[in-house]
Design an enzyme around this catalytic site. Structure first.
Site, short mmCIF file in Angstrom:
data_model
loop_
_atom_site.label_atom_id
_atom_site.label_comp_id
_atom_site.label_asym_id
_atom_site.label_seq_id
_atom_site.Cartn_x
_atom_site.Cartn_y
_atom_site.Cartn_z
N SER A 72 0.79 -1.23 0.00
CA SER A 72 0.00 0.00 0.00
C SER A 72 0.82 1.28 0.00
O SER A 72 0.25 2.38 -0.06
CB SER A 72 -0.94 0.01 1.21
OG SER A 72 -2.05 -0.82 0.97
N LYS A 75 0.04 3.78 -2.58
CA LYS A 75 -0.95 4.86 -2.45
C LYS A 75 -0.30 6.24 -2.33
O LYS A 75 -1.00 7.26 -2.44
CB LYS A 75 -1.85 4.59 -1.24
CG LYS A 75 -2.73 3.34 -1.38
CD LYS A 75 -3.66 3.19 -0.20
CE LYS A 75 -4.59 1.99 -0.34
NZ LYS A 75 -3.95 0.71 0.02
N SER A 132 -5.74 3.02 5.08
CA SER A 132 -5.15 2.38 3.90
C SER A 132 -6.20 1.57 3.13
O SER A 132 -5.94 0.47 2.66
CB SER A 132 -3.98 1.47 4.30
OG SER A 132 -3.21 1.12 3.17
N LYS A 235 3.13 6.66 4.85
CA LYS A 235 2.28 5.56 4.39
C LYS A 235 2.93 4.22 4.67
O LYS A 235 4.11 4.00 4.39
CB LYS A 235 2.02 5.68 2.88
CG LYS A 235 0.93 4.75 2.39
CD LYS A 235 -0.43 5.18 2.90
CE LYS A 235 -1.46 4.07 2.79
NZ LYS A 235 -1.27 2.99 3.79
#
Length: 391
Positions: A72, A75, A132, A235
């Site tokens: 993730s 992202k 997320s 992130k």
């Protein structure tokens, strides 16, 4: 007990010894502190990098260009394109987004969007950053580009523009997919670009929030925001192929850093490795304000003006090894003159900042502040005519 007293000669020896000791002490106090090396064993990740985002200087690298899944952390690019679309006025935080069948079909971490359900861009950003959520990321992608496929094309184009040479995006949320890869260095580059949009910190620094009138709780996956001094984001990501990953950003005393670790075996290793990298950066580097030399106008030949002013986005501060704050030199490179025409914004020269030992800190380009047209026969005649009138 026998006591011995020093004579004059003995006291002179003691005084000399104290003087030498004091000299060494003062020298140690004012000499630059050497940067302490960070061993790869201290970073429990197969791939990692520490980067200063303003200049792009890499402070530590471990297999930093190795292509690998990033989960993730993908992202970061999704969020970058969304923030750019907001800043450009193409979308707004208050836009209502209707979830598609495709967005609702995402697995893994999500907020259980149902096809036809509506949320604002702001709410979907919360879900994407804090939780997320894969479904929220796809809904945002579709809102920006019309479809996830079109959005993915934009992701890969933006990656090229940022110099991300080891990245191929196959989706916008980081779910495992063959050929969907990036590298620690590439992740650091897109992270450095994302944090230019300071609005993102409203989400990355939120520990807990709610959607659906309090029915859906969001808890931040980045545990460092509750434990690391100066953390600003950014992130996390975890899948079976990628392992535990994070892009962590932090700022102390004006110095910003981006630490990326990929492929850790555990979440504990992920956070520990990111903290180790950031600690290393803050312990060994600091910021200093450079002395900006005078940028004199450059002469212009055969032009309507005889010279052109210069402009540049020069830094307020530079990153330097601790103890070297007063050792910054600058060197301006400019031509003796320019031949007209000169266009506004034309690259003219550069200013290079370095340390006394020759290590380059940063180089900034210098541009023409205004345009200068060529001197023609008709323009020369007009100049002479106006000069005669004023006589």
């Amino acid at each position: 007990m026998k006591m011995e007293f020093l004579n004059g000669k003995g006291w002179r020896k003691v005084g000399a010894g104290l003087a030498v000791g004091m000299a060494f002490f003062l020298a140690a106090l004012f000499l630059p502190i050497p940067v302490q090396a960070l061993s790869d064993d201290e970073v429990k990740a197969p791939s990692a990098v520490l980067l200063e985002p303003q200049t792009g200087k890499v402070l530590y690298a471990k297999n930093a260009d190795e292509p690998r899944p990033i989960a993730s952390v993908t992202k970061v690019m999704t969020l970058l394109l969304v923030m750019e679309a907001i800043d450009e006025g193409k979308i707004s935080l208050t836009d209502t987004v209707t979830a598609s069948e495709h967005a609702a079909s995402m697995g893994g971490s999500d907020i259980w969007l149902k096809a036809g359900e509506t949320m604002t861009v702001d709410e979907l950003l919360k879900a994407t950053v804090i939780m997320s959520a894969n479904d929220a990321a796809v809904a945002l992608a579709e809102h920006v580009a019309g479809s996830e496929d079109e959005f993915i094309q934009r992701m890969n184009q933006r990656a090229k523009e940022l110099g991300m040479t080891n990245t191929v995006f196959k989706n916008c949320n980081g779910l495992d997919e063959d050929g969907h890869v990036s590298s620690a260095k590439d992740v650091a580059l897109m992270s450095a670009e994302l944090i230019k949009h300071e609005k993102i910190f409203d989400y990355t620094l939120t520990w807990m929030d709610y959607l659906r009138d309090g029915k859906t709780q969001l808890v931040n996956t980045n545990k460092l925001i509750r434990s690391y001094n100066g953390i600003t984001g950014l992130k996390t990501g975890t899948t079976s192929k990628a392992g535990s990953c994070i892009s962590a950003t932090a700022k102390r005393n004006g110095l910003s850093l981006v630490a990326v670790v990929l492929g850790c075996e555990t979440t504990a290793d992920r956070f520990a490795s990111a903290s180790t990298l950031l600690d290393y950066g803050f312990a060994n580097w600091t910021t200093a304000t450079p002395e900006i030399p005078a940028l004199n106008p450059v002469p212009v030949t055969n032009g309507m003006e005889t010279q052109v002013e210069l402009e540049s986005q020069l830094p307020e501060s530079l990153m330097v090894p601790k103890g070297m704050e007063q050792k910054i030199k600058s060197e301006v490179t400019l031509p003796e003159s320019l031949e007209a025409p000169v266009e506004k914004g034309q690259l003219v020269g550069s200013i290079r900042f370095s340390l006394e030992n020759g290590e380059e800190l940063a180089t900034y380009e210098l541009y023409a502040k205004e345009g200068v047209a060529s001197l023609t026969f008709s323009s020369l005649f007009q100049i002479l005519f106006h000069a005669l009138i004023q006589l």
